[in-house]
Design a protein around this motif. Structure first.
Motif, PDB file in Angstrom:
ATOM      1  N   GLY A   1       0.846  -1.197   0.000  1.00 52.39           N
ATOM      2  CA  GLY A   1       0.000   0.000   0.000  1.00 52.39           C
ATOM      3  C   GLY A   1       0.871   1.233   0.000  1.00 52.39           C
ATOM      4  N   CYS A   2       0.751   1.999  -1.070  1.00 48.23           N
ATOM      5  CA  CYS A   2       1.580   3.197  -1.193  1.00 48.23           C
ATOM      6  C   CYS A   2       0.663   4.389  -1.488  1.00 48.23           C
ATOM      7  N   GLY A   3      -0.322   4.567  -0.606  1.00 50.23           N
ATOM      8  CA  GLY A   3      -1.248   5.696  -0.722  1.00 50.23           C
ATOM      9  C   GLY A   3      -0.811   6.813   0.206  1.00 50.23           C
ATOM     10  N   ASN A   4      -1.790   7.503   0.807  1.00 50.31           N
ATOM     11  CA  ASN A   4      -1.481   8.628   1.703  1.00 50.31           C
ATOM     12  C   ASN A   4      -0.498   8.240   2.799  1.00 50.31           C
ATOM     13  N   VAL A   5      -0.797   7.154   3.486  1.00 52.69           N
ATOM     14  CA  VAL A   5       0.027   6.755   4.636  1.00 52.69           C
ATOM     15  C   VAL A   5       1.336   6.105   4.189  1.00 52.69           C
ATOM     16  N   GLY A   6       1.243   5.230   3.193  1.00 51.03           N
ATOM     17  CA  GLY A   6       2.455   4.549   2.706  1.00 51.03           C
ATOM     18  C   GLY A   6       3.508   5.553   2.259  1.00 51.03           C
TER      19      GLY A   6
ATOM     20  N   ALA B   1       4.485  -2.174  -2.696  1.00 44.55           N
ATOM     21  CA  ALA B   1       3.411  -2.583  -3.612  1.00 44.55           C
ATOM     22  C   ALA B   1       2.252  -1.595  -3.589  1.00 44.55           C
ATOM     23  N   ASP B   2       1.610  -1.433  -4.738  1.00 46.33           N
ATOM     24  CA  ASP B   2       0.298  -0.782  -4.782  1.00 46.33           C
ATOM     25  C   ASP B   2      -0.629  -1.684  -5.578  1.00 46.33           C
ATOM     26  N   SER B   3      -1.795  -1.181  -5.969  1.00 47.06           N
ATOM     27  CA  SER B   3      -2.757  -2.082  -6.609  1.00 47.06           C
ATOM     28  C   SER B   3      -2.365  -2.454  -8.036  1.00 47.06           C
ATOM     29  N   SER B   4      -1.350  -1.774  -8.602  1.00 45.76           N
ATOM     30  CA  SER B   4      -0.958  -2.065  -9.991  1.00 45.76           C
ATOM     31  C   SER B   4       0.304  -2.900 -10.114  1.00 45.76           C
TER      32      SER B   4
ATOM     33  N   THR C   1       8.342   8.183  -8.276  1.00 45.79           N
ATOM     34  CA  THR C   1       7.691   7.328  -9.276  1.00 45.79           C
ATOM     35  C   THR C   1       6.189   7.246  -9.012  1.00 45.79           C
ATOM     36  N   LYS C   2       5.831   7.036  -7.734  1.00 42.91           N
ATOM     37  CA  LYS C   2       4.405   6.915  -7.388  1.00 42.91           C
ATOM     38  C   LYS C   2       3.669   8.214  -7.701  1.00 42.91           C
ATOM     39  N   LYS C   3       4.303   9.344  -7.328  1.00 43.34           N
ATOM     40  CA  LYS C   3       3.623  10.631  -7.539  1.00 43.34           C
ATOM     41  C   LYS C   3       3.532  10.981  -9.018  1.00 43.34           C
TER      42      LYS C   3
ATOM     43  N   GLU D   1       1.408  -3.523   6.415  1.00 50.00           N
ATOM     44  CA  GLU D   1       0.184  -3.607   5.615  1.00 50.00           C
ATOM     45  C   GLU D   1      -0.556  -2.267   5.695  1.00 50.00           C
ATOM     46  N   ALA D   2      -0.432  -1.495   4.611  1.00 49.00           N
ATOM     47  CA  ALA D   2      -1.075  -0.162   4.546  1.00 49.00           C
ATOM     48  C   ALA D   2      -2.033  -0.100   3.373  1.00 49.00           C
ATOM     49  N   GLY D   3      -2.708  -1.232   3.116  1.00 47.25           N
ATOM     50  CA  GLY D   3      -3.692  -1.278   2.034  1.00 47.25           C
ATOM     51  C   GLY D   3      -5.027  -0.732   2.506  1.00 47.25           C
ATOM     52  N   VAL D   4      -6.036  -0.893   1.662  1.00 41.07           N
ATOM     53  CA  VAL D   4      -7.354  -0.340   1.971  1.00 41.07           C
ATOM     54  C   VAL D   4      -8.018  -1.137   3.102  1.00 41.07           C
ATOM     55  N   THR D   5      -8.695  -0.425   4.004  1.00 44.78           N
ATOM     56  CA  THR D   5      -9.401  -1.119   5.092  1.00 44.78           C
ATOM     57  C   THR D   5     -10.720  -1.696   4.603  1.00 44.78           C
ATOM     58  N   ASN D   6     -10.898  -2.997   4.844  1.00 47.82           N
ATOM     59  CA  ASN D   6     -12.158  -3.656   4.524  1.00 47.82           C
ATOM     60  C   ASN D   6     -12.628  -4.356   5.802  1.00 47.82           C
TER      61      ASN D   6
ATOM     62  N   PHE E   1       0.328  -3.540  11.095  1.00 47.23           N
ATOM     63  CA  PHE E   1      -0.919  -3.202  10.390  1.00 47.23           C
ATOM     64  C   PHE E   1      -1.261  -1.725  10.524  1.00 47.23           C
ATOM     65  N   LEU E   2      -1.652  -1.136   9.408  1.00 47.89           N
ATOM     66  CA  LEU E   2      -2.348   0.159   9.426  1.00 47.89           C
ATOM     67  C   LEU E   2      -3.811  -0.092   9.104  1.00 47.89           C
ATOM     68  N   SER E   3      -4.044  -1.054   8.207  1.00 42.64           N
ATOM     69  CA  SER E   3      -5.426  -1.374   7.848  1.00 42.64           C
ATOM     70  C   SER E   3      -6.080  -2.153   8.988  1.00 42.64           C
ATOM     71  N   LYS E   4      -7.303  -1.745   9.308  1.00 45.70           N
ATOM     72  CA  LYS E   4      -8.008  -2.353  10.435  1.00 45.70           C
ATOM     73  C   LYS E   4      -8.643  -3.695  10.042  1.00 45.70           C
TER      74      LYS E   4
ATOM     75  N   SER F   1      -0.731  -0.573  16.097  1.00 48.73           N
ATOM     76  CA  SER F   1      -0.985   0.777  16.630  1.00 48.73           C
ATOM     77  C   SER F   1      -1.721   1.628  15.602  1.00 48.73           C
ATOM     78  N   GLY F   2      -1.313   1.507  14.334  1.00 50.72           N
ATOM     79  CA  GLY F   2      -1.902   2.316  13.264  1.00 50.72           C
ATOM     80  C   GLY F   2      -3.368   1.994  13.023  1.00 50.72           C
ATOM     81  N   ALA F   3      -3.814   0.842  13.507  1.00 52.14           N
ATOM     82  CA  ALA F   3      -5.218   0.454  13.334  1.00 52.14           C
ATOM     83  C   ALA F   3      -6.031   0.728  14.589  1.00 52.14           C
TER      84      ALA F   3
ATOM     85  N   ALA G   1       1.006  11.123  11.000  1.00 51.80           N
ATOM     86  CA  ALA G   1       0.951  10.588  12.367  1.00 51.80           C
ATOM     87  C   ALA G   1       0.664   9.083  12.339  1.00 51.80           C
ATOM     88  N   ALA G   2      -0.170   8.659  11.384  1.00 51.88           N
ATOM     89  CA  ALA G   2      -0.443   7.222  11.253  1.00 51.88           C
ATOM     90  C   ALA G   2       0.831   6.489  10.852  1.00 51.88           C
ATOM     91  N   ALA G   3       1.580   7.092   9.924  1.00 52.99           N
ATOM     92  CA  ALA G   3       2.850   6.499   9.498  1.00 52.99           C
ATOM     93  C   ALA G   3       3.820   6.430  10.679  1.00 52.99           C
TER      94      ALA G   3
HETATM   95  N1  LIG Z   1      -5.197   8.098   6.357  1.00 56.47           N
HETATM   96  C1  LIG Z   1      -5.008   8.020   7.653  1.00 56.47           C
HETATM   97  O1  LIG Z   1      -4.788   9.041   8.339  1.00 56.47           O
HETATM   98  C2  LIG Z   1      -5.025   6.674   8.341  1.00 56.47           C
HETATM   99  C3  LIG Z   1      -4.861   6.592   9.738  1.00 56.47           C
HETATM  100  C4  LIG Z   1      -4.812   5.333  10.343  1.00 56.47           C
HETATM  101  C5  LIG Z   1      -4.973   4.191   9.580  1.00 56.47           C
HETATM  102  N2  LIG Z   1      -5.175   4.294   8.241  1.00 56.47           N
HETATM  103  C6  LIG Z   1      -5.319   3.067   7.457  1.00 56.47           C
HETATM  104  O2  LIG Z   1      -4.152   2.926   6.682  1.00 56.47           O
HETATM  105  C7  LIG Z   1      -4.467   2.301   5.439  1.00 56.47           C
HETATM  106  C8  LIG Z   1      -3.948   3.168   4.307  1.00 56.47           C
HETATM  107  O3  LIG Z   1      -4.606   4.405   4.343  1.00 56.47           O
HETATM  108  P1  LIG Z   1      -4.399   5.477   3.189  1.00 56.47           P
HETATM  109  O4  LIG Z   1      -5.044   6.720   3.622  1.00 56.47           O
HETATM  110  O5  LIG Z   1      -2.967   5.473   2.788  1.00 56.47           O
HETATM  111  O6  LIG Z   1      -5.275   4.795   2.021  1.00 56.47           O
HETATM  112  P2  LIG Z   1      -5.071   4.952   0.458  1.00 56.47           P
HETATM  113  O7  LIG Z   1      -4.485   6.283   0.145  1.00 56.47           O
HETATM  114  O8  LIG Z   1      -6.354   4.548  -0.172  1.00 56.47           O
HETATM  115  O9  LIG Z   1      -3.951   3.858   0.101  1.00 56.47           O
HETATM  116  C9  LIG Z   1      -4.224   2.501  -0.008  1.00 56.47           C
HETATM  117  C10 LIG Z   1      -3.105   1.875  -0.795  1.00 56.47           C
HETATM  118  O10 LIG Z   1      -3.335   0.464  -0.883  1.00 56.47           O
HETATM  119  C11 LIG Z   1      -3.045   0.067  -2.235  1.00 56.47           C
HETATM  120  N3  LIG Z   1      -3.679  -1.198  -2.544  1.00 56.47           N
HETATM  121  C12 LIG Z   1      -4.993  -1.457  -2.732  1.00 56.47           C
HETATM  122  N4  LIG Z   1      -5.166  -2.756  -3.036  1.00 56.47           N
HETATM  123  C13 LIG Z   1      -3.932  -3.313  -3.042  1.00 56.47           C
HETATM  124  C14 LIG Z   1      -3.446  -4.639  -3.307  1.00 56.47           C
HETATM  125  N5  LIG Z   1      -4.272  -5.641  -3.616  1.00 56.47           N
HETATM  126  N6  LIG Z   1      -2.114  -4.862  -3.229  1.00 56.47           N
HETATM  127  C15 LIG Z   1      -1.272  -3.860  -2.922  1.00 56.47           C
HETATM  128  N7  LIG Z   1      -1.663  -2.600  -2.669  1.00 56.47           N
HETATM  129  C16 LIG Z   1      -2.985  -2.339  -2.726  1.00 56.47           C
HETATM  130  C17 LIG Z   1      -3.538   1.227  -3.070  1.00 56.47           C
HETATM  131  O11 LIG Z   1      -2.990   1.152  -4.367  1.00 56.47           O
HETATM  132  P3  LIG Z   1      -3.220   2.325  -5.448  1.00 56.47           P
HETATM  133  O12 LIG Z   1      -2.326   3.466  -4.993  1.00 56.47           O
HETATM  134  O13 LIG Z   1      -2.729   1.711  -6.714  1.00 56.47           O
HETATM  135  O14 LIG Z   1      -4.665   2.649  -5.429  1.00 56.47           O
HETATM  136  C18 LIG Z   1      -3.001   2.388  -2.238  1.00 56.47           C
HETATM  137  O15 LIG Z   1      -1.662   2.636  -2.550  1.00 56.47           O
HETATM  138  C19 LIG Z   1      -5.994   2.151   5.413  1.00 56.47           C
HETATM  139  O16 LIG Z   1      -6.311   0.833   5.732  1.00 56.47           O
HETATM  140  C20 LIG Z   1      -6.471   3.115   6.479  1.00 56.47           C
HETATM  141  O17 LIG Z   1      -7.670   2.687   7.077  1.00 56.47           O
HETATM  142  C21 LIG Z   1      -5.192   5.504   7.609  1.00 56.47           C
END
Ligand SMILES: NC(=O)c1ccc[n+]([C@@H]2O[C@H](COP(=O)([O-])OP(=O)(O)OC[C@H]3O[C@@H](n4cnc5c(N)ncnc54)[C@H](OP(=O)(O)O)[C@@H]3O)[C@@H](O)[C@H]2O)c1
Length: 349
Positions: A10-15, A43-46, A63-65, A97-102, A125-128, A152-154, A330-332
């Protein structure tokens, strides 16, 4: 020096913030903890960027940006590669693990976690989702494989909750936990109380300030608080709850009239996640709902988007912690703390 190989899923906001943080704190990590953290897979989703000698973190961020995916990392980026396959042939010691929370079934994050533990890797874990949906199984497997799970991140991230309960309160009987675990809902209720605005006006303000997400459903309907409360209940009180066992009520229906009525009684309304022993039913319960708190309650004065937690114990009395930033950096930082904790224990493989 302890050189640790990490896979970041997971390389989104937190990653991205985590990569930046580890880069900027490189000297501190080395000096204070004798740690060098190498990201060998991101890793990200692609796809996945891989280098067993450690990726260039700045290059991963750029690269990600610029390209939108780490799979475009020069020469070592692999489009459509699956992180679980990458882990099998890697020298990774800790998976983050910083992927999407499900929170319905844990999603791919849960699969990633099982695979990592099978391969005797520690998991942060960051994802809950995985901890909400698979805590018992993950814990049993981790015990069998002699690896650590940290989350802690979850569990409210910068606000210390799980470490406080498991370490600082070790040996106590925790009678109850009350938490104000969601910054968005606290901000909305605080604005309704202090400025007399409606729920919709406060939500809009929170969105404009970047506190609330565009789709705030999980926060305002109480599910984010519920997930964190459930994790704490299962990990600290050794319960075995799933989301369907919980009573969850959010804040969307709260009116200015109710806020005024609370004020006239010298009270405030806060969204509280609680774990407590129900004397009538003789069992531990988890509940999330707006609660009237008197001014003596330790969480009544938690303002803005701050969070707080209150523990009631048998031998150490009552404990309250308030504060901690609610943003991706702060989550990171909470995940980095977990990595340091794992790496500082002597049985890191
Ligand atoms: N944002 C916060 O302040 C915060 C605080 C505490 C906990 N969290 C938790 O931390 C996690 C990440 O949050 P975020 O804000 O960074 O979310 P986000 O921006 O949506 O990032 C999620 C990342 O997961 C990647 N991903 C999705 N499916 C994947 C797969 N199958 N394999 C590998 N990577 C995959 C996404 O790829 P793409 O980039 O390609 O879409 C994206 O890089 C979440 O679970 C969230 O609940 C967030």
């Amino acid at each position: 020096m302890n050189s640790i190989n990490i896979a970041l899923i997971g390389c989104g906001n937190v990653g991205l913030k985590l990569l930046e943080l580890v880069h900027t704190k490189k000297a501190l990590l080395l000096e204070q903890y004798h740690l060098q953290l190498n990201f060998v897979a991101v890793a990200d989703s692609s796809g996945v960027a891989i280098d067993e000698n450690g990726l260039d973190v700045i290059k991963v961020i750029e690269t990600k940006k610029e390209a939108g995916t780490v799979a475009s990392y020069p020469e070592k980026g692999y489009r459509n590669a699956l992180i679980v396959d990458v882990l099998k042939n890697s020298n990774v010691q800790i998976v983050i693990e910083a992927g999407v929370t499900n929170i319905e079934n844990g999603g791919t994050s849960l699969e990633h976690a099982f695979e990592a533990i099978q391969l005797e890797m520690h998991v942060v874990f960051l994802s809950k989702g995985p901890i909400v949906c698979g805590y018992q199984q993950l814990r049993d497997l981790a015990l069998e494989k002699n690896v650590q799970l940290k989350y802690s991140g979850a569990t409210a991230a910068a606000l210390p909750t799980i470490d406080l309960a498991l370490q600082s309160l070790a040996g106590t009987e925790i009678h109850s936990i009350e938490g104000l675990f969601n910054g968005t809902t606290n901000y909305i209720l605080d604005r309704m109380t202090s400025h007399g605005v409606t729920y919709q006006e406060a939500l809009l303000e929170a969105q404009e300030k970047g506190i609330a997400e565009t789709d705030p459903t999980l926060d305002v309907d109480g599910w984010d608080t519920a997930a964190k409360t459930l994790i704490l209940a299962n990990a600290v009180m050794r319960t075995n709850f799933s989301m369907k066992d919980l009573e969850v009520k959010g804040i969307t229906k709260i009116t200015p009239g109710e806020i005024d009525k609370a004020k006239s009684q010298g009270k405030v309304i806060k969204l509280i996640g609680e774990v407590y022993f129900d004397q009538k039913e003789a069992r531990t319960k988890v509940k999330v709902s707006p609660k009237l708190l008197s001014s003596e309650h330790p969480l009544s004065d938690v303002k803005d988007a701050l969070k707080g937690v209150h523990f009631l114990t048998d031998t150490m009395g009552e404990l309250t912690v308030i504060g901690g930033k609610s943003d991706p950096r702060a989550a990171a930082a909470a995940a980095l703390k977990d990595v340091i904790t794992i790496a500082s224990t002597k049985y890191l493989m």
